[in-house]
Design a protein around this motif. Structure first.
Motif, PDB file in Angstrom:
ATOM      1  N   ALA A  21       0.828  -1.217   0.000  1.00  0.00           N
ATOM      2  CA  ALA A  21       0.000   0.000   0.000  1.00  0.00           C
ATOM      3  C   ALA A  21       0.857   1.260   0.000  1.00  0.00           C
ATOM      4  N   VAL A  22       1.897   1.282   0.811  1.00  0.00           N
ATOM      5  CA  VAL A  22       2.769   2.459   0.863  1.00  0.00           C
ATOM      6  C   VAL A  22       3.494   2.635  -0.471  1.00  0.00           C
ATOM      7  N   TYR A  23       3.996   1.540  -1.026  1.00  0.00           N
ATOM      8  CA  TYR A  23       4.652   1.635  -2.335  1.00  0.00           C
ATOM      9  C   TYR A  23       3.668   2.120  -3.398  1.00  0.00           C
ATOM     10  N   ALA A  24       2.435   1.659  -3.355  1.00  0.00           N
ATOM     11  CA  ALA A  24       1.435   2.092  -4.335  1.00  0.00           C
ATOM     12  C   ALA A  24       1.164   3.591  -4.208  1.00  0.00           C
ATOM     13  N   THR A  31       4.655   9.436  -9.724  1.00  0.00           N
ATOM     14  CA  THR A  31       4.272   9.476 -11.135  1.00  0.00           C
ATOM     15  C   THR A  31       3.522  10.762 -11.451  1.00  0.00           C
ATOM     16  N   SER A  32       2.557  11.110 -10.617  1.00  0.00           N
ATOM     17  CA  SER A  32       1.780  12.337 -10.836  1.00  0.00           C
ATOM     18  C   SER A  32       2.684  13.562 -10.824  1.00  0.00           C
ATOM     19  N   ARG A  33       3.560  13.607  -9.839  1.00  0.00           N
ATOM     20  CA  ARG A  33       4.472  14.745  -9.712  1.00  0.00           C
ATOM     21  C   ARG A  33       5.383  14.841 -10.937  1.00  0.00           C
ATOM     22  N   ALA A  34       5.986  13.738 -11.324  1.00  0.00           N
ATOM     23  CA  ALA A  34       6.920  13.748 -12.457  1.00  0.00           C
ATOM     24  C   ALA A  34       6.225  14.125 -13.760  1.00  0.00           C
ATOM     25  N   VAL A  35       5.061  13.560 -13.998  1.00  0.00           N
ATOM     26  CA  VAL A  35       4.335  13.871 -15.233  1.00  0.00           C
ATOM     27  C   VAL A  35       3.992  15.356 -15.275  1.00  0.00           C
ATOM     28  N   SER A  52      12.806  12.339 -10.612  1.00  0.00           N
ATOM     29  CA  SER A  52      11.485  12.046 -10.047  1.00  0.00           C
ATOM     30  C   SER A  52      10.762  10.987 -10.884  1.00  0.00           C
ATOM     31  N   ALA A  53      10.910  11.069 -12.194  1.00  0.00           N
ATOM     32  CA  ALA A  53      10.298  10.060 -13.072  1.00  0.00           C
ATOM     33  C   ALA A  53      10.940   8.691 -12.846  1.00  0.00           C
ATOM     34  N   LEU A  54      12.261   8.675 -12.681  1.00  0.00           N
ATOM     35  CA  LEU A  54      12.959   7.414 -12.395  1.00  0.00           C
ATOM     36  C   LEU A  54      12.462   6.825 -11.074  1.00  0.00           C
ATOM     37  N   ALA A  55      12.320   7.670 -10.063  1.00  0.00           N
ATOM     38  CA  ALA A  55      11.794   7.205  -8.773  1.00  0.00           C
ATOM     39  C   ALA A  55      10.399   6.603  -8.961  1.00  0.00           C
ATOM     40  N   VAL A 107      11.700  13.552  -5.436  1.00  0.00           N
ATOM     41  CA  VAL A 107      11.168  12.729  -4.344  1.00  0.00           C
ATOM     42  C   VAL A 107      12.299  12.372  -3.376  1.00  0.00           C
ATOM     43  N   TRP A 108      13.509  12.213  -3.906  1.00  0.00           N
ATOM     44  CA  TRP A 108      14.638  11.755  -3.110  1.00  0.00           C
ATOM     45  C   TRP A 108      15.544  12.881  -2.608  1.00  0.00           C
ATOM     46  N   SER A 109      15.269  14.136  -2.973  1.00  0.00           N
ATOM     47  CA  SER A 109      16.105  15.258  -2.519  1.00  0.00           C
ATOM     48  C   SER A 109      16.147  15.313  -1.003  1.00  0.00           C
TER      49      SER A 109
END
Length: 147
Positions: A21-24, A31-35, A52-55, A107-109
């Motif tokens: 669930a957390v991964y989803a 995905t939303s953020r990167a797009v 972010s897209a890679l993440a 996401v990883w910054s």
């Protein structure tokens, strides 16, 4: 309470459900953020948005692999969590040491500070969980689907 169904992969029982669930949620959020960022602001911080897209891709792969739960899927999930952890550590370190290279956050910054450090903790928990699943599979104590 009844015994776990041996046909249900170990990854979809107990703490595995929470992990999936957390991964989803992270897959959807990243995905939303990167797009959005790539579609509307790519020129502002292309490196950050591509990372972010890679993440997002890594979160999607981990989610699907954890949900499938077969032996191969456990290996894929382990690889995804490992790549994720290396990514969080590398991007986190780079974003702290070279902030000018990251005019906008990924996401990883800062080791996932913008997401409550969950991106840093999540792959560690995932790898620990998958280690337990592999151990149970090797001992024959669970119903891990092989396939």
């Amino acid at each position: 309470m009844s015994a776990p169904d041996p046909a249900t992969p170990t990854t979809r029982r107990g703490p595995g459900r929470v992990l999936i669930a957390v991964y989803a949620v992270f897959a959807l959020a990243a995905t939303s953020r990167a797009v959005f960022q790539i579609a509307t602001q790519f020129a502002v911080a292309p490196l950050a948005y591509v990372l972010s897209a890679l993440a997002a891709v890594i979160y999607i792969v981990a989610t699907v692999a954890l949900a499938r739960g077969g032996r191969t899927s456990v290996r894929v999930a382990t690889a995804a969590c490992t790549v994720e952890l290396v990514g969080v550590l590398a991007v986190g370190m780079l974003s702290v040491l070279r902030p000018d290279d990251f005019p906008d956050a990924t996401v990883w910054s800062d080791f996932g500070a913008g997401y409550g450090f969950v991106p840093l903790v999540l792959p560690v928990l995932g790898l620990l969980f998958l280690r337990r699943v592999r151990h149970e599979d090797a001992s024959g104590d669970d119903g891990l689907i092989v396939g």
